[in-house]
Design an enzyme around this catalytic site. Structure first.
Site, PDB file in Angstrom:
ATOM      1  N   SER A 193       0.866  -1.184   0.000  1.00 29.05           N
ATOM      2  CA  SER A 193       0.000   0.000   0.000  1.00 29.05           C
ATOM      3  C   SER A 193       0.898   1.228   0.000  1.00 29.05           C
ATOM      4  CB  SER A 193      -0.932   0.020   1.216  1.00 29.05           C
ATOM      5  OG  SER A 193      -1.910   1.043   1.040  1.00 29.05           O
ATOM      6  N   SER A 194       0.388   2.289  -0.598  1.00 28.01           N
ATOM      7  CA  SER A 194       1.247   3.478  -0.732  1.00 28.01           C
ATOM      8  C   SER A 194       0.404   4.710  -0.983  1.00 28.01           C
ATOM      9  CB  SER A 194       2.208   3.290  -1.907  1.00 28.01           C
ATOM     10  OG  SER A 194       1.476   3.289  -3.118  1.00 28.01           O
ATOM     11  N   GLY A 195       1.070   5.857  -0.862  1.00 30.44           N
ATOM     12  CA  GLY A 195       0.530   7.094  -1.393  1.00 30.44           C
ATOM     13  C   GLY A 195       1.121   7.209  -2.797  1.00 30.44           C
TER      14      GLY A 195
END
Ligand SMILES: C[S@@+](CC[C@H](N)C(=O)[O-])C[C@H]1O[C@@H](n2cnc3c(N)ncnc32)[C@H](O)[C@@H]1O
Length: 389
Positions: A91-93
């Protein structure tokens, strides 16, 4: 060149220079990205992952939060603990300039209802809320912990779009039909649900790729009245893959032990390793060589190599590039029903013969029967126009 804080430009400058539209710049101004990032985060810049803690280095944390880089916020589906870098980014921005480029592809107008797939930090859902109103935004996140964190960050920042915990491949029929669907996680097969839940004329923007590599391109599909969706690729990009479509291939499933099997076919490659590496080439080869995945890297003695694995049978190929020019003394080893390296070379030569088409000359059509990539015109599926050897 680094895109990180050392680059000297603010994120606002970068977005303005990239031509981000005033209404999206307004949304950007209302939604600081820093509000959506965790205490410890892993910016990815210049090919490496950094570890930045807000407690230890608050200034640096703030500068990276405003840098034009993707920032990993979860490793290994949450199984990873501690501050060290994990195995798989899960998961990431997303990278801000890419987010706004995808918003431009989405071409929204006031009052439209948008479904986002892959909430992640919640920053995109907040930006969409600022642009379209939070009642018009639904975002689906598979990972319950990620969804809970995004809801909390959205709430604290003053935005309340609906964040659903669930499998985005199913869409979210409760609020359908949608005018726009934005997918911020990479897809291998476009699910029927998204088209069924979109209005005729709706636009679906997503990172899409083949099994050949992790090189994706953003595709902009327009939904037609007959329930098909079609459109061109707009830009190359790399995204993490949607969870259930991830692929794991083990070398040991193809070749037992350290020696080549007796029936190994040996030859000399006509291509060098470097000719296959540019992102646009990798993307095009993926469209042309189906049911195959590849890994490039180095052998134990440091020799550059490419390994190919068939996904519908046990075909395999390993290519080692010795010598200064990258191929004069190089060696190909192939086994199984398909000669995967020969397919890659033939595909490359066909691509050169076609004038080296870039990603923007390819497109994708999704129908009830599945999905098909095409070159230049919708009628010309790559499978039909490329006469394989
Ligand atoms: C790149 S992140 C999204 C970034 C987000 N747009 C942002 O800027 O914060 C991708 C997200 O997709 C989620 N994801 C993976 N598979 C999914 C699925 N089947 N349905 C919904 N979300 C999924 C991951 O858990 C991850 O949080």
């Amino acid at each position: 060149m680094t895109a990180g804080p050392e680059a000297g430009q603010t994120l606002c400058d970068i977005l303005l220079e990239a031509g981000v539209a005033p209404e999206w710049m307004r949304a950007y101004g209302e939604v600081p990205r820093a509000l959506f990032l965790p205490e410890v985060m892993w910016p990815f810049d210049d090919g490496r992952d950094l570890v930045i803690s807000r407690t230890d280095t608050p200034e640096e944390w703030r500068r990276w939060a405003d840098a034009d880089v993707p920032i990993t916020t979860q490793w290994d589906d949450g199984d990873h603990t501690g501050t060290a870098v994990g195995e798989l980014r899960t998961s990431s921005g997303s990278m801000p300039s890419l987010v706004f480029a995808m918003f431009a592809d989405l071409s929204v107008s006031d009052g439209m209802r948008v479904l986002e797939i892959g909430t992640g930090t919640g920053w995109c859902a907040a930006l969409l809320s600022a642009r379209l109103g939070e009642r018009n935004v639904v975002s689906v996140e598979l990972d319950a912990a990620v969804a809970a964190r995004a809801r909390k960050a959205l709430d604290a920042a003053g935005w309340r779009p609906e964040v659903v915990t669930g499998d985005g491949l199913l869409g979210w029929p409760e609020r359908a039909p949608y005018d726009r669907i934005l997918v911020t996680v990479s897809v291998r097969e476009v699910p029927r649900a998204w088209i069924d839940q979109a209005k005729p004329g709706a636009v679906i923007v997503m990172p899409w790729g083949t099994r050949y590599s992790h090189q994706d391109a953003i595709v902009r599909l327009v939904v037609a009245d007959d329930g098909t969706a079609s459109g061109r690729f707009t830009r190359l990009a790399r995204f993490m893959q949607i969870r259930s479509q991830r692929l794991e291939v083990r070398h040991g499933d193809y070749i037992d032990g350290d020696d080549w099997p007796d029936d190994t076919r040996r030859s000399v490659p006509t291509l060098s390793a470097s000719s296959l590496m540019p992102p646009g080439v990798e993307f095009a080869l993926g469209l042309l060589v189906p049911d195959c995945t590849h890994v490039s890297g180095h052998d134990t003695d440091g020799t550059p190599g490419v390994w190919l694995y068939g996904l519908t049978d046990r075909s395999w190929a390993a290519v080692f590039f010795y010598g200064e020019d990258g191929h004069s003394a190089s060696q190909v080893y192939q086994g199984g029903p398909r000669s995967l390296w020969d397919e890659v070379e033939a595909a490359y030569l066909w691509w050169v013969d076609q004038g080296r088409p870039g990603h923007g000359e390819f497109g994708l059509t999704v129908t009830a029967d599945g999905q098909q990539a095409w070159l230049r015109e919708k009628r010309q599926s790559v499978e039909a126009v490329w006469k394989k050897p």
